[in-house]
Motif scaffolding. Structure first.
Motif, PDB file in Angstrom:
ATOM      1  N   ASP A  54       8.365  10.718  -6.606  1.00 44.03           N
ATOM      2  CA  ASP A  54       8.069  11.514  -7.798  1.00 44.03           C
ATOM      3  C   ASP A  54       7.788  10.661  -9.036  1.00 44.03           C
ATOM      4  OD1 ASP A  54       8.377  13.812  -6.316  1.00 44.03           O
ATOM      5  OD2 ASP A  54      10.451  14.156  -6.967  1.00 44.03           O
ATOM      6  N   HIS A  55       8.328   9.451  -9.079  1.00 39.19           N
ATOM      7  CA  HIS A  55       8.177   8.617 -10.272  1.00 39.19           C
ATOM      8  C   HIS A  55       7.384   7.335 -10.032  1.00 39.19           C
ATOM      9  CE1 HIS A  55      11.683  11.188 -11.164  1.00 39.19           C
ATOM     10  NE2 HIS A  55      11.056  11.278 -12.320  1.00 39.19           N
ATOM     11  N   GLY A  61      -1.861   5.474  -6.301  1.00 43.53           N
ATOM     12  CA  GLY A  61      -2.178   6.485  -5.304  1.00 43.53           C
ATOM     13  C   GLY A  61      -0.969   7.332  -4.973  1.00 43.53           C
ATOM     14  N   ARG A  62      -1.161   8.283  -4.109  1.00 44.76           N
ATOM     15  CA  ARG A  62      -0.120   9.227  -3.706  1.00 44.76           C
ATOM     16  C   ARG A  62       0.541   8.711  -2.432  1.00 44.76           C
ATOM     17  NH1 ARG A  62      -0.457  13.139   0.021  1.00 44.76           N
ATOM     18  NH2 ARG A  62      -2.707  12.917   0.159  1.00 44.76           N
ATOM     19  N   SER A 103       3.079   4.110   2.568  1.00 46.88           N
ATOM     20  CA  SER A 103       1.648   4.290   2.833  1.00 46.88           C
ATOM     21  C   SER A 103       1.094   5.255   1.788  1.00 46.88           C
ATOM     22  CB  SER A 103       1.428   4.862   4.230  1.00 46.88           C
ATOM     23  OG  SER A 103       1.927   3.965   5.195  1.00 46.88           O
ATOM     24  N   PHE A 104      -0.075   4.907   1.251  1.00 45.31           N
ATOM     25  CA  PHE A 104      -0.672   5.663   0.156  1.00 45.31           C
ATOM     26  C   PHE A 104      -1.946   6.374   0.591  1.00 45.31           C
ATOM     27  CE2 PHE A 104       1.922   2.474  -1.759  1.00 45.31           C
ATOM     28  CZ  PHE A 104       2.448   3.078  -2.885  1.00 45.31           C
ATOM     29  N   ARG A 108      -3.815   2.108   1.135  1.00 40.30           N
ATOM     30  CA  ARG A 108      -3.059   0.907   0.807  1.00 40.30           C
ATOM     31  C   ARG A 108      -1.630   1.104   1.300  1.00 40.30           C
ATOM     32  NH1 ARG A 108      -2.521  -1.192  -5.330  1.00 40.30           N
ATOM     33  NH2 ARG A 108      -2.758  -3.319  -4.634  1.00 40.30           N
ATOM     34  N   SER A 109      -0.950   0.024   1.575  1.00 38.29           N
ATOM     35  CA  SER A 109       0.476   0.108   1.891  1.00 38.29           C
ATOM     36  C   SER A 109       1.205  -1.006   1.163  1.00 38.29           C
ATOM     37  CB  SER A 109       0.716   0.031   3.398  1.00 38.29           C
ATOM     38  OG  SER A 109       0.303  -1.207   3.895  1.00 38.29           O
TER      39      SER A 109
END
Length: 189
Positions: A54-55, A61-62, A103-104, A108-109
């Motif tokens: 959440d922060h 990215g998500r 993982s995004f 990306r990771s």
């Protein structure tokens, strides 16, 4: 009109400090065994991972998945509820690396060291993990820190160079020999 007392300000500041995400990211992810460090406040992965997701900085990215080290957490869920959605989670099989792999959505990771809650020198450990010259894995960072807990200088020596040299001159010695000049006999062995 609302009046605020000094004790309310202190309480507000303490609350902000308590809830601040303790996260350090490397300036150059992918160059070291760890890309940063995260220092959760408890061993409750449901609570702490939701807070991290959440922060987490939006520009990266998500986060949609997290793989974690079993030894860092009291439970091992397959998913965790966050403010926006549930994310999939899984534990590394037979692992004690003290890492969490995020993982995004950008493909990306990031590999983050998980600093144990209540660690005496967690802030410094986070700094070492994100240092550009770090070549230690999460487990190595934690064991090195544990071994040198009483001797900060020993741990600092992993990262600092006092600038001295063993040759005591202004130039480092060269053990390379110049090739023989044309017409010189070859060196004898």
């Amino acid at each position: 009109m609302t009046s605020h007392t000094a004790s309310e300000s202190v309480a507000s500041t303490q609350e902000d400090k308590r809830h601040r995400l303790r996260l350090e990211l490397s300036p150059s992810p992918g160059q070291s065994p760890v890309d940063g460090a995260w220092w959760p406040r408890t061993r409750d992965i449901d609570l702490e991972l939701a807070d991290l997701v959440d922060h987490f900085p939006d520009h990266l990215g998500r986060i949609y998945r997290a793989l974690y080290s079993r030894s860092d957490w009291t439970s091992h869920p397959r998913s965790v509820a966050t403010a926006r959605r549930r994310i999939r989670t899984a534990a590394f099989p037979r692992d004690d690396t003290h890492l969490i792999l995020l993982s995004f959505s950008t493909r990306r990771s990031l590999r983050l060291l998980v600093v144990p809650p209540g660690h005496a020198t967690g802030e410094r450990l986070m700094q070492w993990a994100t240092h550009p010259l770090n070549r230690l894995t999460g487990a190595q960072l934690l064991s090195t820190r544990a071994e040198s807990e009483d001797d900060d200088e020993e741990f600092d020596d992993l990262w600092s160079d006092v600038g001295g040299n063993w040759w005591q001159g202004s130039r480092a010695p060269s053990f390379r020999t110049d090739p023989p000049a044309e017409g010189d006999p070859p060196p004898s062995s």
